[in-house]
Design a protein around this motif. Structure first.
Motif, PDB file in Angstrom:
ATOM      1  N   ASP A 289      -2.900   7.072  -8.844  1.00 39.48           N
ATOM      2  CA  ASP A 289      -3.321   6.037  -7.898  1.00 39.48           C
ATOM      3  C   ASP A 289      -2.305   5.751  -6.808  1.00 39.48           C
ATOM      4  OD1 ASP A 289      -5.919   4.217  -8.305  1.00 39.48           O
ATOM      5  OD2 ASP A 289      -5.358   5.087 -10.229  1.00 39.48           O
ATOM      6  N   THR A 290      -1.211   6.470  -6.797  1.00 41.59           N
ATOM      7  CA  THR A 290      -0.231   6.259  -5.738  1.00 41.59           C
ATOM      8  C   THR A 290      -0.507   7.233  -4.597  1.00 41.59           C
ATOM      9  OG1 THR A 290       1.360   7.880  -6.587  1.00 41.59           O
ATOM     10  CG2 THR A 290       1.490   5.628  -7.472  1.00 41.59           C
TER      11      THR A 290
ATOM     12  N   VAL B 195      -9.509   7.259  -7.204  1.00 40.15           N
ATOM     13  CA  VAL B 195      -8.561   6.145  -7.341  1.00 40.15           C
ATOM     14  C   VAL B 195      -9.315   4.930  -7.880  1.00 40.15           C
ATOM     15  CG1 VAL B 195      -6.972   6.917  -5.533  1.00 40.15           C
ATOM     16  CG2 VAL B 195      -8.923   5.496  -4.912  1.00 40.15           C
TER      17      VAL B 195
ATOM     18  N   THR C 216      -9.084  -7.630  -2.450  1.00 40.14           N
ATOM     19  CA  THR C 216      -7.978  -8.355  -1.813  1.00 40.14           C
ATOM     20  C   THR C 216      -8.130  -8.256  -0.298  1.00 40.14           C
ATOM     21  OG1 THR C 216      -6.448  -6.492  -1.554  1.00 40.14           O
ATOM     22  CG2 THR C 216      -6.479  -7.593  -3.704  1.00 40.14           C
TER      23      THR C 216
ATOM     24  N   GLU D 131      -6.271  -6.692   1.463  1.00 38.31           N
ATOM     25  CA  GLU D 131      -5.773  -5.366   1.830  1.00 38.31           C
ATOM     26  C   GLU D 131      -6.749  -4.242   1.476  1.00 38.31           C
ATOM     27  OE1 GLU D 131      -2.669  -4.908   3.351  1.00 38.31           O
ATOM     28  OE2 GLU D 131      -2.853  -7.092   3.511  1.00 38.31           O
ATOM     29  N   THR D 132      -7.913  -4.574   0.945  1.00 48.44           N
ATOM     30  CA  THR D 132      -8.825  -3.537   0.456  1.00 48.44           C
ATOM     31  C   THR D 132      -9.187  -2.518   1.536  1.00 48.44           C
ATOM     32  OG1 THR D 132      -9.764  -4.952  -1.279  1.00 48.44           O
ATOM     33  CG2 THR D 132     -11.098  -3.095  -0.550  1.00 48.44           C
TER      34      THR D 132
ATOM     35  N   LYS E 158      -7.091   1.802  -9.538  1.00 46.73           N
ATOM     36  CA  LYS E 158      -6.233   0.628  -9.728  1.00 46.73           C
ATOM     37  C   LYS E 158      -6.165  -0.253  -8.489  1.00 46.73           C
ATOM     38  CE  LYS E 158      -3.202   2.386 -13.355  1.00 46.73           C
ATOM     39  NZ  LYS E 158      -1.803   2.749 -13.715  1.00 46.73           N
ATOM     40  N   ALA E 159      -6.068   0.370  -7.331  1.00 42.06           N
ATOM     41  CA  ALA E 159      -5.973  -0.386  -6.082  1.00 42.06           C
ATOM     42  C   ALA E 159      -7.286  -1.078  -5.736  1.00 42.06           C
ATOM     43  CB  ALA E 159      -5.561   0.547  -4.943  1.00 42.06           C
ATOM     44  N   PHE E 160      -8.365  -0.726  -6.471  1.00 48.59           N
ATOM     45  CA  PHE E 160      -9.683  -1.282  -6.173  1.00 48.59           C
ATOM     46  C   PHE E 160     -10.312  -1.947  -7.390  1.00 48.59           C
ATOM     47  CE2 PHE E 160      -8.788   2.303  -3.409  1.00 48.59           C
ATOM     48  CZ  PHE E 160      -8.905   1.699  -2.159  1.00 48.59           C
ATOM     49  N   TYR E 161      -9.442  -2.452  -8.271  1.00 47.71           N
ATOM     50  CA  TYR E 161      -9.959  -3.157  -9.441  1.00 47.71           C
ATOM     51  C   TYR E 161     -10.414  -4.560  -9.047  1.00 47.71           C
ATOM     52  CZ  TYR E 161     -10.376  -4.725 -14.277  1.00 47.71           C
ATOM     53  OH  TYR E 161     -10.868  -5.204 -15.475  1.00 47.71           O
TER      54      TYR E 161
ATOM     55  N   LEU F  65      -6.237  -0.344   2.480  1.00 41.72           N
ATOM     56  CA  LEU F  65      -5.922   0.644   1.448  1.00 41.72           C
ATOM     57  C   LEU F  65      -6.861   1.847   1.529  1.00 41.72           C
ATOM     58  CD1 LEU F  65      -5.220  -1.678  -1.608  1.00 41.72           C
ATOM     59  CD2 LEU F  65      -3.609  -0.056  -0.609  1.00 41.72           C
TER      60      LEU F  65
ATOM     61  N   GLU G 142      -5.692   4.003   4.314  1.00 34.46           N
ATOM     62  CA  GLU G 142      -4.429   4.675   3.988  1.00 34.46           C
ATOM     63  C   GLU G 142      -4.667   5.887   3.091  1.00 34.46           C
ATOM     64  OE1 GLU G 142      -1.862   1.721   2.331  1.00 34.46           O
ATOM     65  OE2 GLU G 142      -1.358   0.847   4.287  1.00 34.46           O
TER      66      GLU G 142
END
Length: 218
Positions: free
Chosen positions: A177-178, A195, A203, A205-206, A197-200, A209, A212
């Protein structure tokens, strides 16, 4: 939408609640390079409703993957996913060969893409050689528990080319997930990077992210 080798894809796995998934979806800048996964935890909790609810909150034509992780009774899973309107679903590579063969056949009958998840499979090539037909996608996967409790365990990126050198399939990579892990997956030839974790949770920042990650998947 048809998956093609001419394109690289970002697959965003939704593993929390339906309500949280809706909040995340509302912030995603959709493109043909983004696949949405209804994760295993959601399917276990909500069943077919999870797929139906997610589909109803997505733009028409969005490619939806149902991460059913089928291990037996393949026809039941395929029928359920087809009725819910997803485009693809998953079967475990550790399942009996008979199950995987039936899974792939039934996916073809329903017009779905078959994805075989090779989590905990040491030799994916050997499994693929035993099948009557190839799946659309093979998933190289380091599990969540592996990541948490065996931090030294790496995603087996070397398996990407082992598979591609022997079979005409797309390869997906899950378990990283990095940005660095996404970069490694792409550099090693992955067609799809998953991925979660970044979308659990949603936020501020969604959306940022998503962009990115997409920049790394070219």
């Amino acid at each position: 939408m048809i998956l093609t080798k001419k394109q690289r894809y970002l697959q965003i796995a939704l593993n929390s609640t339906i309500e949280e998934a809706k909040k995340i979806i509302a912030q995603i800048p959709f493109s043909e390079r983004i696949l949405i996964e209804v994760g295993t935890p959601m399917i276990k909790i909500y069943g077919q409703k999870a797929i139906l609810e997610i589909k109803n909150n997505l733009p028409n034509g969005t490619y939806i993957v149902a991460d059913t992780k089928c291990s037996d009774l393949a026809s039941r899973d395929v029928k359920m996913v087809a009725e819910a309107g997803a485009r693809a679903l998953t079967c475990l590579g550790v399942a009996p060969i008979e199950t995987i063969d039936r899974f792939i056949r039934d996916c073809e009958d329903f017009g779905l893409d078959s994805m075989i998840d090779m989590m905990n499979v040491k030799d994916p090539v050997n499994v693929l050689k035993k099948l009557k037909k190839l799946p659309k996608v093979v998933i190289i996967h380091r599990g969540v528990d592996e990541t948490e409790f065996s931090k030294e365990k790496q995603i087996p990126f070397y398996q990407i080319n082992q598979i591609k050198n022997n079979f005409d399939v797309l390869v997906s990579v899950a378990g990283g997930d990095t940005i660095e892990e996404v970069q490694r997956a792409i550099l090693n030839g992955a067609d799809i990077v998953v991925v979660w974790k970044a979308f659990y949770q949603s936020t501020k920042e969604t959306a940022k992210l998503v962009n990115e990650f997409l920049k790394e998947i070219k």
